[in-house]
Design a protein around this motif. Sequence first.
Motif, mmCIF file in Angstrom:
data_model
loop_
_atom_site.group_PDB
_atom_site.id
_atom_site.type_symbol
_atom_site.label_atom_id
_atom_site.label_comp_id
_atom_site.label_asym_id
_atom_site.label_seq_id
_atom_site.Cartn_x
_atom_site.Cartn_y
_atom_site.Cartn_z
ATOM 1 N N VAL A 215 -13.251 29.701 30.974
ATOM 2 C CA VAL A 215 -13.760 28.560 31.818
ATOM 3 C C VAL A 215 -15.335 28.217 31.530
ATOM 4 N N ILE A 216 -15.854 29.125 32.292
ATOM 5 C CA ILE A 216 -17.462 29.022 32.214
ATOM 6 C C ILE A 216 -18.123 29.056 30.851
ATOM 7 N N LEU A 217 -17.483 30.158 29.963
ATOM 8 C CA LEU A 217 -18.202 30.209 28.793
ATOM 9 C C LEU A 217 -18.012 28.825 27.933
ATOM 10 N N SER A 218 -16.828 28.453 27.905
ATOM 11 C CA SER A 218 -16.454 27.457 26.963
ATOM 12 C C SER A 218 -17.303 26.060 27.390
ATOM 13 N N THR A 219 -17.036 25.709 28.774
ATOM 14 C CA THR A 219 -17.665 24.551 29.265
ATOM 15 C C THR A 219 -19.275 24.566 29.140
ATOM 16 N N LEU A 220 -19.891 25.716 29.422
ATOM 17 C CA LEU A 220 -21.347 25.789 29.135
ATOM 18 C C LEU A 220 -21.771 25.626 27.609
ATOM 19 N N GLY A 221 -21.013 26.267 26.766
ATOM 20 C CA GLY A 221 -20.931 26.254 25.487
ATOM 21 C C GLY A 221 -21.009 24.788 24.749
ATOM 22 N N LEU A 222 -19.905 24.321 25.226
ATOM 23 C CA LEU A 222 -19.639 22.731 24.611
ATOM 24 C C LEU A 222 -20.401 21.649 25.275
ATOM 25 N N VAL A 223 -21.063 21.729 26.485
ATOM 26 C CA VAL A 223 -22.135 21.057 27.013
ATOM 27 C C VAL A 223 -23.337 21.145 26.125
ATOM 28 N N ALA A 224 -23.681 22.604 26.016
ATOM 29 C CA ALA A 224 -25.126 22.594 25.182
ATOM 30 C C ALA A 224 -24.694 22.256 23.784
ATOM 31 N N LEU A 225 -23.658 22.110 23.342
ATOM 32 C CA LEU A 225 -23.408 21.651 21.903
ATOM 33 C C LEU A 225 -23.634 20.359 21.870
ATOM 34 N N VAL A 226 -23.024 19.437 22.699
ATOM 35 C CA VAL A 226 -22.991 18.277 22.685
ATOM 36 C C VAL A 226 -24.298 17.660 23.150
ATOM 37 N N TYR A 227 -24.883 18.173 24.007
ATOM 38 C CA TYR A 227 -26.372 17.894 24.559
ATOM 39 C C TYR A 227 -27.423 18.006 23.392
ATOM 40 N N GLY A 228 -27.034 19.094 22.706
ATOM 41 C CA GLY A 228 -28.137 19.511 21.412
ATOM 42 C C GLY A 228 -28.053 18.182 20.402
ATOM 43 N N PHE A 229 -26.835 17.637 20.324
ATOM 44 C CA PHE A 229 -26.646 16.862 19.115
ATOM 45 C C PHE A 229 -27.248 15.439 19.820
ATOM 46 N N THR A 230 -26.816 15.286 21.105
ATOM 47 C CA THR A 230 -27.353 14.090 21.585
ATOM 48 C C THR A 230 -28.711 13.801 21.832
ATOM 49 N N ARG A 231 -29.372 15.116 22.083
ATOM 50 C CA ARG A 231 -31.085 15.048 21.986
ATOM 51 C C ARG A 231 -31.566 14.997 20.951
ATOM 52 N N ALA A 232 -30.806 15.518 19.776
ATOM 53 C CA ALA A 232 -31.329 15.688 18.457
ATOM 54 C C ALA A 232 -31.679 14.074 17.878
ATOM 55 N N ALA A 233 -30.576 13.384 18.399
ATOM 56 C CA ALA A 233 -30.654 12.030 18.145
ATOM 57 C C ALA A 233 -31.743 11.099 18.654
ATOM 58 N N SER A 234 -32.565 11.473 19.718
ATOM 59 C CA SER A 234 -33.261 10.872 20.382
ATOM 60 C C SER A 234 -34.927 11.560 20.160
ATOM 61 N N ASP A 235 -34.820 12.838 20.228
ATOM 62 C CA ASP A 235 -36.005 13.652 20.211
ATOM 63 C C ASP A 235 -36.330 14.438 19.047
ATOM 64 N N TRP A 237 -34.702 16.656 15.559
ATOM 65 C CA TRP A 237 -34.019 18.221 15.443
ATOM 66 C C TRP A 237 -34.987 19.490 15.491
ATOM 67 N N GLY A 238 -36.099 19.136 15.547
ATOM 68 C CA GLY A 238 -37.180 20.329 15.800
ATOM 69 C C GLY A 238 -37.737 20.285 17.283
ATOM 70 N N ASP A 239 -37.021 19.492 17.991
ATOM 71 C CA ASP A 239 -37.490 19.544 19.468
ATOM 72 C C ASP A 239 -37.276 20.963 20.226
ATOM 73 N N SER A 240 -37.938 21.391 20.819
ATOM 74 C CA SER A 240 -37.970 22.823 21.385
ATOM 75 C C SER A 240 -36.494 23.047 22.212
ATOM 76 N N VAL A 241 -36.374 21.845 22.988
ATOM 77 C CA VAL A 241 -35.108 21.850 23.910
ATOM 78 C C VAL A 241 -33.745 21.625 23.137
ATOM 79 N N THR A 242 -34.003 20.840 21.834
ATOM 80 C CA THR A 242 -32.713 20.643 20.969
ATOM 81 C C THR A 242 -32.586 22.054 20.397
ATOM 82 N N VAL A 243 -33.291 22.653 19.476
ATOM 83 C CA VAL A 243 -33.431 23.919 19.305
ATOM 84 C C VAL A 243 -32.514 25.050 20.231
ATOM 85 N N ALA A 244 -33.083 24.928 21.345
ATOM 86 C CA ALA A 244 -32.713 25.919 22.529
ATOM 87 C C ALA A 244 -31.050 25.755 22.895
ATOM 88 N N MET A 245 -30.568 24.464 22.819
ATOM 89 C CA MET A 245 -29.485 23.852 23.067
ATOM 90 C C MET A 245 -28.485 24.495 21.979
#
Length: 512
Positions: A215-235, A237-245
């Motif tokens: 539960v913990i791994l899947s939730t955190l992994g999917l949240v990181a994945l979705v947030y990574g793409f969401t942040r890429a759209a606004s900030d 693909w090279g943004d440090s937080v996007t890459v970290a996500m």
Amino acid sequence: MSETALRAPGLTAPRGDANRWKALVFIALAQLMVVLDATIVNIALPSAQHDLGISEGNKQWVVTAYALAFGGLLLFGGRIADLWGRKRAFVLGLVGFAAASALGGAATTGTLMFGARALQGAFGALLAPAALSLLAVMFTDAKERAKAFGIYGAIAGGGGAVGLILGGFLTEYLDWRWTFFVNVPFAVVAAAGAYFVIREPEGGRNRSPLDIPGVILSTLGLVALVYGFTRAASDGWGDSVTVAMFVASVVLLVTFVIVEARVKAPLLPLRVVTDRNRGGIYLSLGLAIIGMFGLFLFLTYYLQIVKGYSPVKTGFAFLPMVAGMITGSTQIGTRLMTRVPARLLMGPGFLVAGLGMLLLTQLEIGSSYAGLLLPAIMLLGLGMGTAFMPAMSLATQGVQARDAGVASAMVNTSQQVGGAIGTALLNTIAASATTSYVRDHIAGASARPQQELVKLQGMVHGYSTAIWFAVGILGLASLIAFTFVNAGRPGTTMVAAGEGAEDELPVPVIAH
């Protein structure tokens, strides 16, 4: 001779139980509410932002808070449905979604709005897989399953466009708060109907202990994945937080797969996703959703900014797509699903949708709605409706009853991740093409009206460039459907071999 099938215990609703068709009404109503919410709030966002004093930088959280909670908790929600019972999870999801919607409608600050949207996403993650898995365990007869999933597929595909219309009406003639309050009567009617009507088949629960690390791994992994793409759209693909996500999501999800392969009672049994047909369906559906975002994302802007359509008129412009989806799902998919293999509906369906998208690559400032947009969105709706219907049915067909919730959750997860990728990827491509076009052409425009024209031309050029990529993605979805999906032989239905079985057996349906 009555139509009979050999079915596994705990997987089938009694054939004499007429309530299953009444139950479909309330399941479909709940699905419509969830799908409507995805677009209805977008229409209300500018008004809500103004009233609540939400800054330009924070306005994305009205959408992002929902997407993160929904996408991150889907697998957990599907497992809870298997553990508690799908009917109980369905009703609880509806009640919680209604309460969160009321909270959002009554919000007085941006923070309260963000919290309400996150709660909507959390209860939606419980509701969506419960709804789909209820259909999976209640409709196992081949012909009845085709009709039930035809209706469900039409709503799942066309509800977003209806949300544009309803959102436009409510925002324009009432108040943005009603785009939230409207969910309450939907949820109350669906929950009351489900409580009294739905009779979930016995013996299909998965009472194994909850896989907390999963539960913990899947939730955190999917949240990181979705947030990574969401942040890429606004900030970017090279943004440090996007890459970290993205790095974090890969590490977490790979660890999740390793854990699931070793634990006794996994959150997501790997047999669900390693099955050739289901794996192909999850992948092709996710790709198709990326392609569809090319239509919703760019045509909404094109119609309102370039053509000057009002929100209500924009919503009505999408209605032919809804008609196409309903036709493809309930007439073509439903009638042919028991006669031809699923790949011969999914593959051509994605190709027809790709043909509609191909027409949109010819988009110009002066393009005619009747001459270009109308046939394009009708083809896209027809193709998607034809493909979605057998895909949603086959994704939950043959799965063990105890795994129906997580199998259904994977359908929603592939769509949610596909939507996040589609928004980020296609928006980036369009923005880059627009910037390049304006830079190359703005020097020749001396007067302000000419400069404005170049900017509009650049915007349309960006849309058409991104839509070319969407055409290719839909072509890839079709190829995967043709290559991976080899089930769906006419006259058979796939059922689990039993409560403890690891294999799935084709069982013939004896027709009249």
